[in-house]
Write a protein that holds these residues in place. Structure first.
Motif, PDB file in Angstrom:
ATOM      1  N   HIS A   6       0.895  -1.307   0.017  1.00 39.84           N
ATOM      2  CA  HIS A   6       0.046   0.057  -0.045  1.00 39.84           C
ATOM      3  C   HIS A   6       0.939   1.293  -0.039  1.00 39.84           C
ATOM      4  CE1 HIS A   6      -3.425  -2.408   1.014  1.00 39.84           C
ATOM      5  NE2 HIS A   6      -2.805  -2.991   1.977  1.00 39.84           N
ATOM      6  N   LEU A  23       0.524   4.867  12.016  1.00 39.55           N
ATOM      7  CA  LEU A  23       0.265   3.701  11.505  1.00 39.55           C
ATOM      8  C   LEU A  23       0.292   2.536  12.388  1.00 39.55           C
ATOM      9  CD1 LEU A  23       1.360   4.043   7.779  1.00 39.55           C
ATOM     10  CD2 LEU A  23      -0.784   3.489   8.727  1.00 39.55           C
ATOM     11  N   ARG A  26      -2.249   2.325  15.149  1.00 47.23           N
ATOM     12  CA  ARG A  26      -3.421   2.175  14.802  1.00 47.23           C
ATOM     13  C   ARG A  26      -3.875   0.776  14.049  1.00 47.23           C
ATOM     14  NH1 ARG A  26      -7.047   6.461  11.610  1.00 47.23           N
ATOM     15  NH2 ARG A  26      -6.323   7.859  13.368  1.00 47.23           N
ATOM     16  N   PHE A  27      -2.707   0.234  13.410  1.00 49.81           N
ATOM     17  CA  PHE A  27      -2.990  -0.931  12.735  1.00 49.81           C
ATOM     18  C   PHE A  27      -2.308  -1.928  13.100  1.00 49.81           C
ATOM     19  CE2 PHE A  27      -4.161   2.393   9.883  1.00 49.81           C
ATOM     20  CZ  PHE A  27      -5.584   2.129   9.479  1.00 49.81           C
ATOM     21  N   LEU A  29       1.101  -2.638  12.807  1.00 49.41           N
ATOM     22  CA  LEU A  29       1.874  -3.303  11.660  1.00 49.41           C
ATOM     23  C   LEU A  29       3.104  -4.055  12.383  1.00 49.41           C
ATOM     24  CD1 LEU A  29       2.401   0.109   9.731  1.00 49.41           C
ATOM     25  CD2 LEU A  29       0.592  -1.924   9.510  1.00 49.41           C
ATOM     26  N   ASP A  57       2.137  -5.697   3.116  1.00 51.88           N
ATOM     27  CA  ASP A  57       0.819  -6.281   3.812  1.00 51.88           C
ATOM     28  C   ASP A  57       0.584  -7.731   3.073  1.00 51.88           C
ATOM     29  OD1 ASP A  57      -1.469  -6.611   5.213  1.00 51.88           O
ATOM     30  OD2 ASP A  57      -2.709  -5.668   3.744  1.00 51.88           O
ATOM     31  N   ARG A  61      -4.173  -7.957   5.403  1.00 51.86           N
ATOM     32  CA  ARG A  61      -5.144  -7.814   6.321  1.00 51.86           C
ATOM     33  C   ARG A  61      -5.655  -6.197   6.558  1.00 51.86           C
ATOM     34  NH1 ARG A  61      -3.271  -5.912  11.098  1.00 51.86           N
ATOM     35  NH2 ARG A  61      -0.655  -5.649  11.131  1.00 51.86           N
ATOM     36  N   LEU A  62      -4.907  -5.301   5.766  1.00 54.62           N
ATOM     37  CA  LEU A  62      -5.163  -3.955   5.920  1.00 54.62           C
ATOM     38  C   LEU A  62      -6.342  -3.617   4.935  1.00 54.62           C
ATOM     39  CD1 LEU A  62      -1.614  -2.604   6.183  1.00 54.62           C
ATOM     40  CD2 LEU A  62      -2.988  -2.942   7.976  1.00 54.62           C
ATOM     41  N   ASP A  63      -7.306  -2.660   5.200  1.00 53.66           N
ATOM     42  CA  ASP A  63      -8.427  -2.455   4.582  1.00 53.66           C
ATOM     43  C   ASP A  63      -8.096  -0.897   3.648  1.00 53.66           C
ATOM     44  OD1 ASP A  63     -10.707  -1.667   3.430  1.00 53.66           O
ATOM     45  OD2 ASP A  63     -11.907  -1.556   5.181  1.00 53.66           O
ATOM     46  N   GLU A  66      -9.737   2.007   4.831  1.00 47.89           N
ATOM     47  CA  GLU A  66      -9.344   2.380   6.142  1.00 47.89           C
ATOM     48  C   GLU A  66      -8.008   3.340   5.881  1.00 47.89           C
ATOM     49  OE1 GLU A  66      -9.436   0.078   9.552  1.00 47.89           O
ATOM     50  OE2 GLU A  66     -11.187  -1.256   8.807  1.00 47.89           O
ATOM     51  N   LEU A  67      -7.151   2.687   4.990  1.00 42.34           N
ATOM     52  CA  LEU A  67      -5.902   3.564   4.845  1.00 42.34           C
ATOM     53  C   LEU A  67      -6.020   4.899   4.124  1.00 42.34           C
ATOM     54  CD1 LEU A  67      -3.753   0.506   3.998  1.00 42.34           C
ATOM     55  CD2 LEU A  67      -3.398   1.776   5.864  1.00 42.34           C
ATOM     56  N   PHE A  70      -7.385   7.108   6.573  1.00 44.05           N
ATOM     57  CA  PHE A  70      -6.158   7.263   7.509  1.00 44.05           C
ATOM     58  C   PHE A  70      -5.174   8.497   6.885  1.00 44.05           C
ATOM     59  CE2 PHE A  70      -1.688   6.786   8.735  1.00 44.05           C
ATOM     60  CZ  PHE A  70      -1.809   6.741  10.154  1.00 44.05           C
TER      61      PHE A  70
END
Length: 81
Positions: A6, A23, A26-27, A29, A57, A61-63, A66-67, A70
């Motif tokens: 991403h 990041l 929140r996520f 990583l 990724d 798993r990261l949407d 949402e990114l 963000f």
């Protein structure tokens, strides 16, 4: 596993550094995001540069939505592959 990346495009270095730090919080990583300066075509001035935050990724798993939201918090966006 795939090689999903991403790319968040941010307006300046400060925004990119703040976003990269946030990041992880929140996520959650596994890897540190990579910061890359992206000079605009034909411009030599450092002021005319965007900064990219590159995330790997492999587990997908990261949407993406949402990114994108963000990145918008720092006046940026997620680049579509």
């Amino acid at each position: 596993m795939s090689d999903v990346r991403h790319v968040l495009v941010l307006p300046d270095r400060d925004a990119a550094e703040e976003a990269a730090e946030a990041l992880g919080d929140r996520f959650g990583l596994d890897e540190e995001p990579q910061l890359v300066r992206d000079a605009l075509a034909g411009e030599d001035d450092a002021e005319d540069a965007q900064w990219l935050v590159v995330l790997t990724d492999p587990a997908e798993r990261l949407d993406p939505k949402e990114l994108d939201e963000f990145a918008g918090e720092w006046d940026g966006w997620r680049e579509e592959p």
